[in-house]
Motif scaffolding. Structure first.
Motif, PDB file in Angstrom:
ATOM      1  N   GLY A  36     -16.699   3.494 -18.452  1.00  0.00           N
ATOM      2  CA  GLY A  36     -16.580   2.292 -18.425  1.00  0.00           C
ATOM      3  C   GLY A  36     -15.224   1.677 -18.772  1.00  0.00           C
ATOM      4  N   HIS A  37     -14.418   2.585 -19.019  1.00  0.00           N
ATOM      5  CA  HIS A  37     -13.107   2.235 -19.116  1.00  0.00           C
ATOM      6  C   HIS A  37     -12.168   1.985 -17.839  1.00  0.00           C
ATOM      7  CE1 HIS A  37     -13.528   3.755 -23.174  1.00  0.00           C
ATOM      8  NE2 HIS A  37     -13.598   4.889 -22.621  1.00  0.00           N
ATOM      9  N   HIS A  38     -11.305   0.745 -18.218  1.00  0.00           N
ATOM     10  CA  HIS A  38     -10.607   0.560 -16.933  1.00  0.00           C
ATOM     11  C   HIS A  38      -9.790   1.462 -16.245  1.00  0.00           C
ATOM     12  CE1 HIS A  38     -11.625  -4.172 -17.679  1.00  0.00           C
ATOM     13  NE2 HIS A  38     -12.562  -3.531 -17.132  1.00  0.00           N
ATOM     14  N   VAL A  39      -9.799   1.727 -15.224  1.00  0.00           N
ATOM     15  CA  VAL A  39      -8.727   2.740 -14.517  1.00  0.00           C
ATOM     16  C   VAL A  39      -7.654   1.924 -13.859  1.00  0.00           C
ATOM     17  CG1 VAL A  39      -8.481   4.562 -12.986  1.00  0.00           C
ATOM     18  CG2 VAL A  39     -10.656   4.510 -14.389  1.00  0.00           C
ATOM     19  N   ALA A  40      -6.539   2.098 -14.100  1.00  0.00           N
ATOM     20  CA  ALA A  40      -5.297   1.379 -13.324  1.00  0.00           C
ATOM     21  C   ALA A  40      -5.344   1.825 -11.862  1.00  0.00           C
ATOM     22  CB  ALA A  40      -4.408   1.430 -13.718  1.00  0.00           C
ATOM     23  N   THR A  41      -5.157   0.647 -11.072  1.00  0.00           N
ATOM     24  CA  THR A  41      -5.087   1.098  -9.691  1.00  0.00           C
ATOM     25  C   THR A  41      -3.464   0.684  -9.067  1.00  0.00           C
ATOM     26  OG1 THR A  41      -5.826  -1.067  -9.119  1.00  0.00           O
ATOM     27  CG2 THR A  41      -7.382   0.836  -8.649  1.00  0.00           C
ATOM     28  N   ILE A  42      -3.100   1.586  -8.280  1.00  0.00           N
ATOM     29  CA  ILE A  42      -1.849   1.283  -7.782  1.00  0.00           C
ATOM     30  C   ILE A  42      -1.865   1.050  -6.266  1.00  0.00           C
ATOM     31  CG2 ILE A  42      -0.427   2.525  -9.514  1.00  0.00           C
ATOM     32  CD1 ILE A  42      -0.466   4.769  -7.208  1.00  0.00           C
ATOM     33  N   ARG A  43      -0.872   0.357  -5.710  1.00  0.00           N
ATOM     34  CA  ARG A  43      -0.696  -0.089  -4.230  1.00  0.00           C
ATOM     35  C   ARG A  43       0.670   0.725  -3.767  1.00  0.00           C
ATOM     36  NH1 ARG A  43      -2.381  -6.053  -3.927  1.00  0.00           N
ATOM     37  NH2 ARG A  43      -4.447  -5.863  -4.635  1.00  0.00           N
ATOM     38  N   LYS A  44       0.350   1.742  -2.896  1.00  0.00           N
ATOM     39  CA  LYS A  44       1.239   2.500  -2.495  1.00  0.00           C
ATOM     40  C   LYS A  44       1.730   2.043  -0.788  1.00  0.00           C
ATOM     41  CE  LYS A  44       0.857   6.877  -4.769  1.00  0.00           C
ATOM     42  NZ  LYS A  44       0.383   8.224  -4.512  1.00  0.00           N
ATOM     43  N   SER A  45       2.595   1.258  -0.808  1.00  0.00           N
ATOM     44  CA  SER A  45       2.793   0.777   0.621  1.00  0.00           C
ATOM     45  C   SER A  45       4.163   1.324   1.319  1.00  0.00           C
ATOM     46  CB  SER A  45       2.865  -0.541   0.879  1.00  0.00           C
ATOM     47  OG  SER A  45       3.470  -1.156  -0.272  1.00  0.00           O
ATOM     48  N   LYS A  46       4.345   1.463   2.681  1.00  0.00           N
ATOM     49  CA  LYS A  46       5.262   2.045   3.189  1.00  0.00           C
ATOM     50  C   LYS A  46       5.832   1.079   4.488  1.00  0.00           C
ATOM     51  CE  LYS A  46       4.446   5.608   6.061  1.00  0.00           C
ATOM     52  NZ  LYS A  46       3.965   6.826   6.094  1.00  0.00           N
ATOM     53  N   LEU A  47       7.127   0.793   4.309  1.00  0.00           N
ATOM     54  CA  LEU A  47       7.670  -0.157   5.278  1.00  0.00           C
ATOM     55  C   LEU A  47       8.607   0.892   6.339  1.00  0.00           C
ATOM     56  CD1 LEU A  47       8.609  -2.833   6.363  1.00  0.00           C
ATOM     57  CD2 LEU A  47      10.655  -2.803   4.931  1.00  0.00           C
ATOM     58  N   LEU A  48       8.201   0.986   7.425  1.00  0.00           N
ATOM     59  CA  LEU A  48       9.306   1.629   8.513  1.00  0.00           C
ATOM     60  C   LEU A  48       9.823   0.550   9.255  1.00  0.00           C
ATOM     61  CD1 LEU A  48       6.564   3.977  10.243  1.00  0.00           C
ATOM     62  CD2 LEU A  48       8.207   4.469   8.206  1.00  0.00           C
ATOM     63  N   LEU A  49      11.426   1.040   9.026  1.00  0.00           N
ATOM     64  CA  LEU A  49      11.966   0.210   9.960  1.00  0.00           C
ATOM     65  C   LEU A  49      12.964   1.002  11.028  1.00  0.00           C
ATOM     66  CD1 LEU A  49      13.662  -1.826   6.918  1.00  0.00           C
ATOM     67  CD2 LEU A  49      12.090  -2.631   8.669  1.00  0.00           C
TER      68      LEU A  49
ATOM     69  N   ILE B 167       7.148   1.839  -1.452  1.00  0.00           N
ATOM     70  CA  ILE B 167       6.854   1.125  -2.529  1.00  0.00           C
ATOM     71  C   ILE B 167       5.427   1.681  -3.118  1.00  0.00           C
ATOM     72  CG2 ILE B 167       6.645  -1.386  -3.385  1.00  0.00           C
ATOM     73  CD1 ILE B 167       8.029  -2.205  -0.697  1.00  0.00           C
ATOM     74  N   ARG B 168       5.747   1.289  -4.552  1.00  0.00           N
ATOM     75  CA  ARG B 168       4.695   1.725  -5.458  1.00  0.00           C
ATOM     76  C   ARG B 168       4.568   0.792  -6.359  1.00  0.00           C
ATOM     77  NH1 ARG B 168       3.416   4.918  -9.922  1.00  0.00           N
ATOM     78  NH2 ARG B 168       1.908   6.590  -9.581  1.00  0.00           N
ATOM     79  N   ARG B 169       3.397   0.041  -6.584  1.00  0.00           N
ATOM     80  CA  ARG B 169       3.377  -0.734  -7.456  1.00  0.00           C
ATOM     81  C   ARG B 169       1.988  -0.891  -8.345  1.00  0.00           C
ATOM     82  NH1 ARG B 169       4.524  -6.622  -5.121  1.00  0.00           N
ATOM     83  NH2 ARG B 169       5.442  -7.181  -7.477  1.00  0.00           N
ATOM     84  N   SER B 170       1.940  -1.042  -9.365  1.00  0.00           N
ATOM     85  CA  SER B 170       0.750  -1.472 -10.260  1.00  0.00           C
ATOM     86  C   SER B 170      -0.290  -2.343  -9.569  1.00  0.00           C
ATOM     87  CB  SER B 170       0.914  -1.911 -11.515  1.00  0.00           C
ATOM     88  OG  SER B 170      -0.127  -2.094 -12.398  1.00  0.00           O
ATOM     89  N   ALA B 171      -1.422  -2.147  -9.179  1.00  0.00           N
ATOM     90  CA  ALA B 171      -2.454  -3.332  -8.631  1.00  0.00           C
ATOM     91  C   ALA B 171      -2.544  -4.353  -9.602  1.00  0.00           C
ATOM     92  CB  ALA B 171      -3.325  -2.691  -8.077  1.00  0.00           C
ATOM     93  N   GLN B 172      -2.549  -4.061 -10.865  1.00  0.00           N
ATOM     94  CA  GLN B 172      -3.144  -4.837 -11.944  1.00  0.00           C
ATOM     95  C   GLN B 172      -2.234  -5.915 -12.148  1.00  0.00           C
ATOM     96  OE1 GLN B 172      -6.213  -3.983 -13.184  1.00  0.00           O
ATOM     97  NE2 GLN B 172      -5.931  -6.000 -13.673  1.00  0.00           N
ATOM     98  N   GLU B 173      -0.709  -5.797 -11.986  1.00  0.00           N
ATOM     99  CA  GLU B 173       0.040  -6.593 -12.183  1.00  0.00           C
ATOM    100  C   GLU B 173       0.369  -7.567 -11.096  1.00  0.00           C
ATOM    101  OE1 GLU B 173       4.886  -5.888 -11.360  1.00  0.00           O
ATOM    102  OE2 GLU B 173       4.073  -4.590 -12.886  1.00  0.00           O
TER     103      GLU B 173
END
Ligand code: ADP
Ligand code: MG
Length: 599
Positions: free
Chosen positions: A328-341, A304-310
């Motif tokens: 000084g400009h905002h740099v977007a961050t993302i969250r990359k998570s992984k689910l293992l089943l 899963i890859r999501r924008s952290a800002q959102e």
């Protein structure tokens, strides 16, 4: 035992569902501050040491991995490692692997088998199960949850997997794994599609349902579906891919299988199709290899890859620390998570599952991953300094799930029959040990270099186009200039040629003229000479002419003088005549006058 009365319940807090302790039947403030992690224990003389929170004769604080940092949820930002706390970070607890046990209903064989009685007795309200050794002795084990044979798929999902799925949606890695003897319901629990009856759906489908509901179109949900058999990773979505290597990021330690097919999920129907394809390929692969699915591990990876800002916009009251670049400009961050089943291979001994045909070495190899997993879990549970993670592919793939940064739930499946007492006992012991493993759950957040990169790439594209355009212009100008220069050079050469020819001509002319001038000068000199001579001659002639003229004049004058003299003489003669006349006349007059007077 019976000393502990805690129940695990869930509570949603700041977007995270937590397993919380209900003490003495009263729901405590189920925030992170009040959450206590319970330790597994058993009342029997099994190999698992007895530990709990409540103290007492057997109870003692869990000492496994005591040096682990005491925050359960951390946010790590790579590549500049940065730790930012999720809500309630003051909670000093780390996350223990949660273990639930599920008892499969009796199958037809067991129902018909009157020789063997049940060896399991469940006390779900106490989260306990009793494993009967014989008629007079039994061992009691406590788990995070105990599910009876009548537990619904939905309840299993909500208790075991949903907190992990929510955590994954929040940006942490998560693992849900089923462990147990073949035929006890691992695949049923995890992989059941429930095509005819949706209530039958297993964890994989339900997890995807929640993930799709919890993500937006701007997020990305991708899956890989792998099988691990005999230490070879095969792709269940692209069966031609076998022996896929595992790659470890040297910097972050992240484990990935980049060679595997990654499919972006469009909707649940699409995911169900993929699962079906995966199952069919698993069956085909196992038939080809003359083995059973019970000997292979099936691993579904959901990225899963999501924008952290959102995501942060949703988190209310949270201290935000928005990263900025050096301007000084905002740099977007993302969250990359992984689910293992993970649907593990059957945990029974090899000789029990018809693997007699395998050579001993091969047989050892088949279970190498499972044996290694057991060793790793033992080492982690015992806080051993060395965890043999690298011994097998399964333990490498699950590095983050046990002793890592993932939130992990394990469901152990058992059958009721005392015929399989040994396997059931070993499964329970595995579960008990897994309960001692502590993970440090972290949010996998990083600067959104990909979108930054995309932005920069677009800029670079624009600049490249502009540079190309400018270059073309320059090229055209250059060609134009070249042409002009060539023309200029040509005309210069032409002019030069003409100039040279002209100068040669002029030189010749000059020489000719010089010669001519010389000749003229010579001629002039001779003319001068001649002139002088002529002048002399003229002078001489003039002189002689003048002399002649004078002589002539003289002559003429002399003649004239003669003539005048002649005239004078004539005149004189006339005068004398006239004088004579006059005198005669005067005598005549006097005579006349006298005569008149006499008269
Ligand atoms: P495993 O994957 O552990 O080898 P399976 O999931 O294939 O076991 O289950 C073996 C059989 O038992 C299957 O036919 C399955 O439908 C059935 N089964 C397992 N668990 C349950 C359950 N909780 N309720 C009903 N049937 C079950
Ligand atoms: Mg199975």
């Amino acid at each position: 035992m019976g000393m502990e009365k805690g129940n695990f319940v869930f509570k949603k807090l700041a977007g995270l569902t937590r397993w919380c302790v209900k003490k003495d039947g009263v729901f405590g403030q189920c925030g992170r501050a009040s959450y206590k992690s319970e330790r597994p224990h058993s009342s029997g003389n099994g190999s698992v040491s007895l530990r709990n929170n409540g103290g007492g004769a057997q109870g003692q604080q869990h000492s496994a991995r005591p040096k682990a940092p005491m925050s359960s949820s951390r946010r790590s930002v790579t590549p500049i490692s940065r730790t930012r706390s999720l809500p309630l970070e003051d909670d000093p607890e780390s996350e223990r692997v949660r273990v639930a046990v599920r008892l499969r209903p009796k199958n037809a064989e067991e129902l018909a088998d009157s020789d063997y009685s049940d060896c399991i007795e469940l006390q779900p309200e106490l989260k306990r199960l009793k494993l009967r050794k014989n008629n007079w002795s039994s061992e009691s084990y406590r788990f995070d949850e105990v599910f009876t044979e009548s537990a619904s798929q939905r309840r299993i999902y909500e208790v075991v997997a949903k907190p992990v799925v929510e955590s994954v949606l929040d940006g942490c890695n998560g693992t849900v794994m089923a462990y147990g003897q073949t035929g006890t319901g691992k695949t049923y629990t995890l992989g059941r599609l429930g095509k005819e009856d949706e209530s039958e759906r297993g964890i994989m489908v339900r997890a995807m349902e929640d993930i799709l509901a919890g993500t937006s179109t701007s997020d990305s949900v991708e899956v890989s579906y792998l099988q691990l058999y005999m230490e070879s990773i095969q792709d269940l979505l692209a069966p031609e891919k076998i022996n896929i290597p595992i790659v470890e990021d040297a910097k972050t330690g992240e484990v990935s299988v980049p060679g595997a097919e990654i499919v972006k999920i469009r909707n649940l129907g699409h995911f169900l199709q993929l699962l079906q394809v995966g199952e069919a390929n698993r069956h085909a692969a196992n038939t080809k290899m003359n083995t059973e699915s019970s000997r292979s591990h099936a691993i579904l990876m959901v990225h899963i890859r999501r924008s952290a800002q959102e995501k942060e916009d949703i988190d209310v009251g949270q201290q935000k620390e928005i990263p900025t670049d050096r301007h000084g400009h905002h740099v977007a961050t993302i969250r990359k998570s992984k689910l293992l089943l993970v649907d593990l291979a059957g945990s029974e001994r090899l000789d029990k599952s018809g693997s007699e045909g395998h050579l001993l070495e091969e047989a050892k190899f088949i279970n190498l991953s499972l044996t290694s997993l057991g060793k790793c879990i033992n080492a982690l549970a015992e806080n051993s300094p060395h965890i043999p993670t690298r011994d097998s592919k399964l333990t490498r793939l699950l590095r983050d799930s046990f002793g890592g940064s993932a939130r992990t739930s394990l469901i152990i499946t058992i059958g009721p029959s005392s015929r399989h007492h040994t396997e059931t006992a070993s499964t329970i012991v595995f579960g008990q040990r897994a309960m001692k493993v502590v993970n440090m759950v972290k949010v996998k957040e990083e600067f959104d270099y990909e979108s930054l990169c995309r932005k920069l790439e677009t800029q670079v594209d624009h600049l490249t186009v502009e540079i190309d355009r400018q270059q073309k212009l320059r090229e055209n100008e250059k060609t134009e200039m070249k042409k002009l220069l060539e023309g200029f050079e040509n005309s210069t050469a032409e002019a030069e040629k003409r100039f040279v020819a002209r100068s040669e001509l002029l030189e010749k002319e000059n020489a000719k003229l010089t010669l001519h001038v010389k000749e003229l000068l010579q001629e002039l000199d001779s003319q001068k000479e001649q002139n002088k001579l002529l002048l002399d001659e003229i002078t001489r002639l003039v002189t002689s002419v003048r002399n002649n003229k004078l002589m002539e004049e003289n002559t003429r004058l002399a003649m004239e003088l003669n003539n005048v003299m002649e005239d004078l003489r004539c005149q004189k003669d006339q005068n004398s005549i006239m004088h004579d006349e006059i005198e005669r006349l005067e005598i005549n007059l006097k005579h006349s006058k006298y005569a008149a007077l006499i008269c």
